[in-house]
Design a protein around this motif. Structure first.
Motif, PDB file in Angstrom:
ATOM      1  N   GLY A  67       0.911  -1.146  -0.024  1.00 54.54           N
ATOM      2  CA  GLY A  67      -0.130   0.013   0.051  1.00 54.54           C
ATOM      3  C   GLY A  67       0.965   1.366  -0.090  1.00 54.54           C
ATOM      4  N   GLY A  68       0.443   2.306  -0.507  1.00 51.22           N
ATOM      5  CA  GLY A  68       1.335   3.282  -0.817  1.00 51.22           C
ATOM      6  C   GLY A  68       1.931   4.034   0.516  1.00 51.22           C
ATOM      7  N   THR A  69       1.026   4.424   1.366  1.00 47.87           N
ATOM      8  CA  THR A  69       1.711   4.816   2.596  1.00 47.87           C
ATOM      9  C   THR A  69       2.575   4.036   3.207  1.00 47.87           C
ATOM     10  OG1 THR A  69      -0.367   6.323   2.858  1.00 47.87           O
ATOM     11  CG2 THR A  69       0.850   5.916   4.780  1.00 47.87           C
ATOM     12  N   ASN A  70       2.240   2.775   3.548  1.00 50.10           N
ATOM     13  CA  ASN A  70       3.045   1.695   4.254  1.00 50.10           C
ATOM     14  C   ASN A  70       4.232   1.408   3.438  1.00 50.10           C
ATOM     15  OD1 ASN A  70       0.982   1.384   6.241  1.00 50.10           O
ATOM     16  ND2 ASN A  70       0.047  -0.454   5.363  1.00 50.10           N
ATOM     17  N   ALA A  71       4.251   1.325   2.173  1.00 51.27           N
ATOM     18  CA  ALA A  71       5.262   1.036   1.520  1.00 51.27           C
ATOM     19  C   ALA A  71       6.384   1.977   1.668  1.00 51.27           C
ATOM     20  CB  ALA A  71       5.043   0.558   0.065  1.00 51.27           C
ATOM     21  N   THR A  72       5.783   3.475   1.571  1.00 48.76           N
ATOM     22  CA  THR A  72       6.749   4.616   1.704  1.00 48.76           C
ATOM     23  C   THR A  72       7.421   4.897   2.971  1.00 48.76           C
ATOM     24  OG1 THR A  72       5.239   5.793   0.040  1.00 48.76           O
ATOM     25  CG2 THR A  72       6.680   7.236   1.317  1.00 48.76           C
TER      26      THR A  72
END
Length: 303
Positions: A158-163
């Protein structure tokens, strides 16, 4: 024939695992005492994924017709990513990184900002599966379709988690004490590179395949900001922060502080330019889609 190939691959892996390692600064063994690195914990996974991708590509190439151009484009991306990854970890660049902080930083940025996105663009998972023996492929495919596995993957990519995961890996490993420890401890050094590459794959996967263009551009912009800030801290620090990593700088005509400053500049400017360029492209696509009245989620189009 297939059995003979497997025996040859097994013999190669055995020889790699038996390679002697030097115990000192930059503890990876070097092939015949040269500047090429031979580390079984790096070389073996690289050989396996190359073999699986090549075998899977060959099997599917014979079965497909119209989609061969798509396969060729993906193969170019994959092998570009694989070759840069192997080059960063096994070529003289890795040996130079053991001596000079600047080259070590170049190695890290290639892994995270060049190799990882190229491999992610190729979406090689399917070809890895086709490269496996039939029974193992079916078992792995079933495992990948399980709800728990899919849920974990969605959370990680997921975008936020991966970032956030990628940011934590970068900042944690660049803490001076931990970074210097990884220079002296080969196991930590391997774990450092694995952390950088794995979280970079999650990050770029979220950018290309899990987010709309606007959200992806935002995450790229955030990553450019925090990596640039870290690079600036290293480049503008008034004293040497990475003592072990820079201790051989004088051999190469640099002071330890100059070596650290150059390494910081590499992270700050060239690497930041990659993130900024990708963010601008995605922002432009987002604006273009908005201008055409496209309001649903837009992802990077497959090759």
């Amino acid at each position: 024939m297939a059995l003979e190939r497997m025996r040859t691959l097994g013999a190669l892996i055995f020889l790699l695992m038996m390679a002697r390692q030097a115990a000192a600064h930059g503890a990876e063994a070097h092939l015949f005492h040269s500047i090429w690195t031979i580390d079984p914990w790096i070389g073996t996974p690289l050989a396996i994924i190359a073999f699986l991708y090549g075998r899977g590509s060959w099997k599917l190439w014979r079965r497909t017709g119209r989609s061969r151009s798509v396969m060729a484009k993906r193969a170019i991306c994959y092998w570009a990513g694989w070759l840069t990854l192997a080059g960063a970890l096994l070529s003289p660049l890795h040996w130079l990184g053991e001596q000079v902080f600047t080259f070590h930083m170049i190695e890290h940025e290639i892994i995270m900002a060049v190799s990882a996105p190229m491999i992610v663009i190729a979406r090689p998972a399917g070809l890895f599966l086709w490269g496996m023996p039939d029974q193992l492929r079916r078992w792995t495919g079933r495992a990948m379709r399980r709800g728990t596995v899919r849920s974990v993957w969605r959370w990680l990519s997921g975008g936020t988690n991966a970032t956030l995961l990628h940011a934590v890996a970068i900042w944690a490993w660049h803490a001076p004490a931990l970074f210097d420890a990884a220079v002296d401890d080969v196991a930590l050094h391997r774990l450092q590179h694995l952390s950088f590459f794995a979280t970079a794959v999650l990050f770029w996967w979220s950018v290309f395949w899990c987010s709309n263009h606007g959200v992806a551009a935002w995450h790229l912009f955030l990553t450019m900001l925090h990596t640039g800030a870290l690079g600036a801290l290293m480049a503008l620090a008034p004293r040497v922060l990475y003592v072990e990593q820079t201790h051989a700088a004088a051999t190469w005509g640099l002071t330890p502080l100059e070596d650290q400053q150059l390494a910081g500049m590499v992270m700050w400017i060239p690497a930041g330019t990659i993130y900024a360029g990708a963010a601008l492209v995605l922002a432009a696509l987002w604006i273009a889609n908005a201008g055409r009245g496209v309001d649903h989620v837009q992802r990077i189009r497959p090759l």
